[in-house]
Scaffold this motif. Structure first.
Motif, mmCIF file in Angstrom:
data_model
loop_
_atom_site.group_PDB
_atom_site.id
_atom_site.type_symbol
_atom_site.label_atom_id
_atom_site.label_comp_id
_atom_site.label_asym_id
_atom_site.label_seq_id
_atom_site.Cartn_x
_atom_site.Cartn_y
_atom_site.Cartn_z
ATOM 1 N N GLN A 60 0.830 -1.113 0.007
ATOM 2 C CA GLN A 60 -0.027 0.113 0.096
ATOM 3 C C GLN A 60 0.955 1.213 -0.025
ATOM 4 N N ASN A 61 2.059 1.141 0.759
ATOM 5 C CA ASN A 61 2.952 2.495 0.772
ATOM 6 C C ASN A 61 3.625 2.666 -0.499
ATOM 7 N N VAL A 62 3.953 1.375 -1.195
ATOM 8 C CA VAL A 62 4.633 1.459 -2.764
ATOM 9 C C VAL A 62 3.659 2.020 -3.437
ATOM 10 N N VAL A 63 2.198 1.734 -3.544
ATOM 11 C CA VAL A 63 1.138 2.414 -4.357
ATOM 12 C C VAL A 63 1.124 3.806 -4.197
ATOM 13 N N VAL A 64 1.019 4.356 -2.914
ATOM 14 C CA VAL A 64 1.268 5.921 -2.451
ATOM 15 C C VAL A 64 2.606 6.324 -3.089
ATOM 16 N N GLN A 65 3.757 5.838 -2.751
ATOM 17 C CA GLN A 65 4.849 6.361 -3.427
ATOM 18 C C GLN A 65 4.925 6.423 -4.995
ATOM 19 N N LEU A 66 4.313 5.457 -5.651
ATOM 20 C CA LEU A 66 4.207 5.424 -7.060
ATOM 21 C C LEU A 66 3.233 6.530 -7.490
ATOM 22 N N SER A 67 2.206 6.640 -6.880
ATOM 23 C CA SER A 67 1.131 7.822 -7.084
ATOM 24 C C SER A 67 1.933 8.927 -6.965
ATOM 25 N N GLN A 68 2.685 9.398 -6.058
ATOM 26 C CA GLN A 68 3.410 10.617 -5.756
ATOM 27 C C GLN A 68 4.433 10.876 -6.897
ATOM 28 N N GLN A 69 4.930 9.845 -7.128
ATOM 29 C CA GLN A 69 6.209 9.891 -8.208
ATOM 30 C C GLN A 69 5.379 10.377 -9.700
ATOM 31 N N LEU A 120 2.702 4.091 -19.072
ATOM 32 C CA LEU A 120 2.676 4.225 -17.323
ATOM 33 C C LEU A 120 2.274 3.175 -16.644
ATOM 34 N N ARG A 121 1.386 2.760 -17.195
ATOM 35 C CA ARG A 121 0.697 1.310 -16.841
ATOM 36 C C ARG A 121 1.862 0.239 -16.711
ATOM 37 N N GLN A 122 2.561 0.011 -17.930
ATOM 38 C CA GLN A 122 3.745 -0.891 -17.861
ATOM 39 C C GLN A 122 4.879 -0.680 -16.716
ATOM 40 N N LEU A 123 5.202 0.755 -16.679
ATOM 41 C CA LEU A 123 6.194 1.225 -15.588
ATOM 42 C C LEU A 123 5.576 0.672 -14.220
ATOM 43 N N LEU A 124 4.442 1.239 -14.081
ATOM 44 C CA LEU A 124 3.695 0.996 -12.627
ATOM 45 C C LEU A 124 3.941 -0.696 -12.420
ATOM 46 N N LYS A 125 3.409 -1.385 -13.245
ATOM 47 C CA LYS A 125 3.205 -2.770 -13.146
ATOM 48 C C LYS A 125 4.648 -3.203 -12.844
ATOM 49 N N ALA A 126 5.676 -3.062 -13.601
ATOM 50 C CA ALA A 126 6.915 -3.305 -13.433
ATOM 51 C C ALA A 126 7.519 -3.049 -11.969
ATOM 52 N N GLU A 127 7.234 -1.765 -11.524
ATOM 53 C CA GLU A 127 7.794 -1.339 -10.347
ATOM 54 C C GLU A 127 7.113 -2.050 -9.224
ATOM 55 N N PHE A 128 5.910 -2.167 -9.437
ATOM 56 C CA PHE A 128 5.036 -2.750 -8.067
ATOM 57 C C PHE A 128 5.397 -4.117 -7.894
ATOM 58 N N GLU A 129 5.635 -4.949 -9.109
ATOM 59 C CA GLU A 129 6.156 -6.386 -9.096
ATOM 60 C C GLU A 129 7.691 -6.425 -8.437
ATOM 61 N N ARG A 130 8.393 -5.318 -8.952
ATOM 62 C CA ARG A 130 9.928 -5.273 -8.323
ATOM 63 C C ARG A 130 9.516 -5.215 -6.657
ATOM 64 N N ALA A 131 8.860 -4.329 -6.154
ATOM 65 C CA ALA A 131 8.777 -3.980 -4.790
ATOM 66 C C ALA A 131 8.166 -5.116 -4.280
ATOM 67 N N LEU A 132 7.119 -5.750 -4.714
ATOM 68 C CA LEU A 132 6.351 -7.028 -4.481
ATOM 69 C C LEU A 132 7.552 -8.199 -3.802
ATOM 70 N N VAL A 133 8.450 -8.591 -5.039
ATOM 71 C CA VAL A 133 9.153 -9.518 -4.764
ATOM 72 C C VAL A 133 10.175 -9.007 -3.739
#
Length: 148
Positions: free
Chosen positions: A71-80, A96-109
């Motif tokens: 949830q914090n990652v989503v907030v940070q991504l939204s701020q960016q 943007l969608r591709q970038l958000l998905k890749a960053e989210f998956e990286r953070a999740l792992v």
């Protein structure tokens, strides 16, 4: 400051990615074969001490930690995204969608690895324990709520 439609779309995309990540974590990747079934049956017959097993409380704590962190990652991504937009740059929605998905998956792992290590569990054991508790959802409502 009022939210622009693009910012709202980015937040919505982030929330969608959060749901995707959670579902990916709990997806049932079990491939049923006779040898696998036999091996799991053999393992089920062994007696483990309580401290060797993942409890329902452990599953809840792990999923809660993963949820809060992501949830914090989503907030940070939204701020960016908002900062990029405020600087006048435009990123095409597909990119943007591709970038958000890749960053989210990286953070999740990365988050999973850290949380699993902190709780001394591995992904396969957690997945098996989670599915066992989910099969008895009415008996383990806290697990069901944390996973869903």
């Amino acid at each position: 400051m009022p939210s622009s439609p693009t910012t709202l779309a980015a937040v919505a995309a982030g929330c969608t990615l959060l749901a995707y990540g959670a579902s990916r974590l709990t997806s049932n990747n079990k491939k049923s074969t006779t040898s696998t079934d036999l091996a799991l049956t053999d393992l089920d017959d062994e007696i483990f001490s309580e401290e060797d097993c993942i409890s329902a409380d452990d599953v809840v704590a792990i999923f809660d930690k993963l949820f809060l962190t992501m949830q914090n990652v989503v907030v940070q991504l939204s701020q960016q995204v908002q900062q990029i937009q405020m600087s006048g740059q435009m990123i095409p929605e597909a990119q943007l969608r591709q970038l958000l998905k890749a960053e989210f998956e990286r953070a999740l792992v990365a988050c999973q690895a850290q949380v699993f290590e902190e709780n001394d569990v591995d992904a396969d054991c957690l997945e098996e324990a989670t599915w066992e508790f989910m099969e008895e959802g009415e008996k383990y409502p806290k697990v069901k709520r944390a996973v869903e």
